[in-house]
Motif scaffolding. Structure first.
Motif, short mmCIF file in Angstrom:
data_model
loop_
_atom_site.label_atom_id
_atom_site.label_comp_id
_atom_site.label_asym_id
_atom_site.label_seq_id
_atom_site.Cartn_x
_atom_site.Cartn_y
_atom_site.Cartn_z
N ASP A 151 0.22 -5.95 13.83
CA ASP A 151 0.35 -7.26 13.17
C ASP A 151 -0.26 -8.36 14.04
O ASP A 151 -0.94 -9.26 13.52
CB ASP A 151 1.83 -7.57 12.91
N LEU A 152 -0.03 -8.29 15.34
CA LEU A 152 -0.58 -9.30 16.24
C LEU A 152 -2.10 -9.21 16.31
O LEU A 152 -2.80 -10.22 16.21
CB LEU A 152 0.03 -9.14 17.64
N LEU A 153 -2.63 -8.01 16.45
CA LEU A 153 -4.09 -7.84 16.54
C LEU A 153 -4.77 -8.28 15.25
O LEU A 153 -5.90 -8.77 15.28
CB LEU A 153 -4.43 -6.39 16.86
N SER A 154 -4.10 -8.11 14.13
CA SER A 154 -4.71 -8.51 12.85
C SER A 154 -4.88 -10.02 12.75
O SER A 154 -5.66 -10.50 11.92
CB SER A 154 -3.85 -8.01 11.68
N GLU A 155 -4.15 -10.78 13.58
CA GLU A 155 -4.27 -12.23 13.59
C GLU A 155 -5.38 -12.72 14.52
O GLU A 155 -5.72 -13.91 14.51
CB GLU A 155 -2.95 -12.87 14.03
N LEU A 156 -5.94 -11.83 15.33
CA LEU A 156 -6.99 -12.20 16.27
C LEU A 156 -8.37 -12.00 15.65
O LEU A 156 -8.53 -11.20 14.71
CB LEU A 156 -6.89 -11.34 17.54
N PRO A 157 -9.38 -12.71 16.14
CA PRO A 157 -10.75 -12.44 15.69
C PRO A 157 -11.10 -10.98 15.93
O PRO A 157 -10.64 -10.35 16.90
CB PRO A 157 -11.60 -13.38 16.57
#
Length: 454
Positions: free
Chosen positions: A245-251
């Motif tokens: 979920d966190l990585l999906s919010e990053l470029p």
């Protein structure tokens, strides 16, 4: 109230319970608000930041406090329930003064602030009187590396200056016993600079637990300020679904760079989760449920359930599958619930106890159907399988709630107003029956205080 001249060290107030005159707990102290003054005059203490039910933070003026003795705070019973918003003229002692490096005026040596004390004056105001400091820099574990001294406020300088590298050892020591969700709430209310300092001071496991409880914006901000190698280590310590979920919010490029730095075995389940749509069973599931092969015994199952690191929703059942037992597993056979395990002899094979009446969920199941599934069958976790009946993971009720609640649910109170305009709070972290929607407690208006203008 402690008498004039009584000294109270502020770190000792952290987490102290606040009670109204009826002995009902209102909340717990999370910080102390002061106003710095010019001319070397000691700061005036304006009031306390108190956390009430729902992790809402409110301001409690010192004029509303009747006692600070015996490890508790007593109030007059009139409390403004409006959410605390720090003003530019205000300073939070625990969040902003602890760990600050200041200068001892007599020797011009640099010292680190470990604590500060406040005292009540003859006119019944409170002000900061003493500063407990350590010569040099305290270690990460707060072990002494130099002499400690208690100095008068006017014996040190540097509190009015912006601190470039403040550290966080003493702030963290103050909140050492907080659960991850509560420490996340503390960090959420810090400035971005202070939040980064606290994140840098936490170990990887603790920071991972806290990140899982923070709003997405805070997660992205914190992970973006860590060095790539450490960010990858923290992601490895997070649950795979939370890391995804966190990585999906990053470029995209940044997310891929961090995935490349993670250990391949740790990155693989995160990559799989990133292939699913966000609000589907595949996107919500954890890839680390408790899995056993059918020839495992009840004793083995209970041993796994007892592991403290397993979240309650995952520990409520074991999933029985053919080898391999790592997701994606062999053929999914069924579920054995915790209550059934408790009723059976320890030598019983779990393969003989499986409940296979309920169909598992395919990974593309939408959130609405997952919710209905859990509610209909009174489940706290549901198995997710692919088209070949391999177990991919499990969707837990807490992950479903995270996606059903509003984006700002962590900032919202856990209760709503009744028809008569009052909040009915439970006896959990504080009781405040009769708190009206106009922001008053006990039906009385909370007059603006001359101290701090509140």
């Amino acid at each position: 109230m402690a008498g004039a001249g009584s000294r109270v060290f502020i770190s000792h107030l952290a987490g102290v319970a606040v009670f109204d005159p009826n002995a009902d707990q209102v909340g717990r102290v999370r910080d102390v608000v002061v106003s710095l003054r010019i001319g070397g005059r000691p700061p005036r203490v304006l009031g306390l930041v108190v956390e009430v039910v729902g992790r809402r933070r409110i301001f409690l003026p010192m004029t509303r406090i009747t006692s600070l003795e015996s490890g508790q705070v007593l109030t007059t019973g009139v409390i403004n329930m409006r959410r605390f918003e720090q003003r530019s003229s205000e300073t939070l002692v625990l969040a902003e003064l602890l760990d600050r490096r200041v200068v001892r005026t007599r020797t011009q040596e640099e010292v680190t602030v470990l604590d500060v004390a406040m005292v009540q004056t003859r006119v019944r105001e409170w002000e900061i009187s003493k500063v407990f400091v350590q010569v040099g820099r305290p270690s990460r574990l707060r072990k002494a590396k130099g002499e400690t001294l208690t100095l008068d406020w006017h014996d040190v300088t540097g509190f009015s200056l912006a601190e470039e590298d403040q550290g966080a050892a003493n702030l963290l020591a103050t909140f050492d016993q907080l659960r991850p969700a509560d420490l996340a709430n503390v960090m959420h209310h810090l400035s971005a600079k202070r939040r980064a300092e606290v994140a840098a001071a936490l170990d990887d496991e603790r920071l991972a637990d806290v990140l899982e409880e923070l709003p997405e914006d805070d997660q992205v901000e914190i992970i973006g300020k860590l060095k790539d190698e450490r960010a990858a280590d923290v992601l490895e310590a997070m649950d795979p679904d939370d890391a995804a979920d966190l990585l999906s919010e990053l470029p995209g490029e940044e997310a891929e760079r961090l995935l490349q730095l993670m250990e391949p075995d740790e990155a693989a389940p995160v990559r799989r989760l990133l292939t699913y749509e966000e609000n589907t069973a595949g996107g919500l599931m954890t890839t680390e449920p408790i899995v056993l092969e059918p020839d495992a015994t009840v004793a083995e199952a209970l041993a796994l359930v007892r592991i403290a690191d397993n979240k309650p929703a995952l520990a409520a059942q074991v999933f029985v599958c053919r080898a391999p037992s790592e997701t994606p597993t062999g053929k999914y056979l069924g579920t054995v619930h915790f209550q059934r395990l408790l009723r059976e002899p320890p030598y019983t094979l779990v393969g003989s106890l499986v409940d296979d009446d309920l169909d598992p969920l395919p990974p593309d199941t939408p959130l609405s159907l997952i919710t209905s599934y859990l509610a209909t069958y009174n489940m706290v976790a549901a198995p997710v399988v692919d088209e070949s009946d391999h177990l991919l993971g499990a969707v837990t009720v807490d992950d479903v709630l995270d996606h059903l609640l509003p984006d700002d649910w962590r900032d919202a109170a856990l209760h709503t107003a009744d028809d008569d305009g009052t909040y009915r709070g439970a006896h959990v972290d504080g009781t405040y029956r009769g708190a009206h929607v106009d922001g008053t407690y006990g039906g009385q208006d909370h007059e603006r205080q001359a101290t701090g203008g509140r």
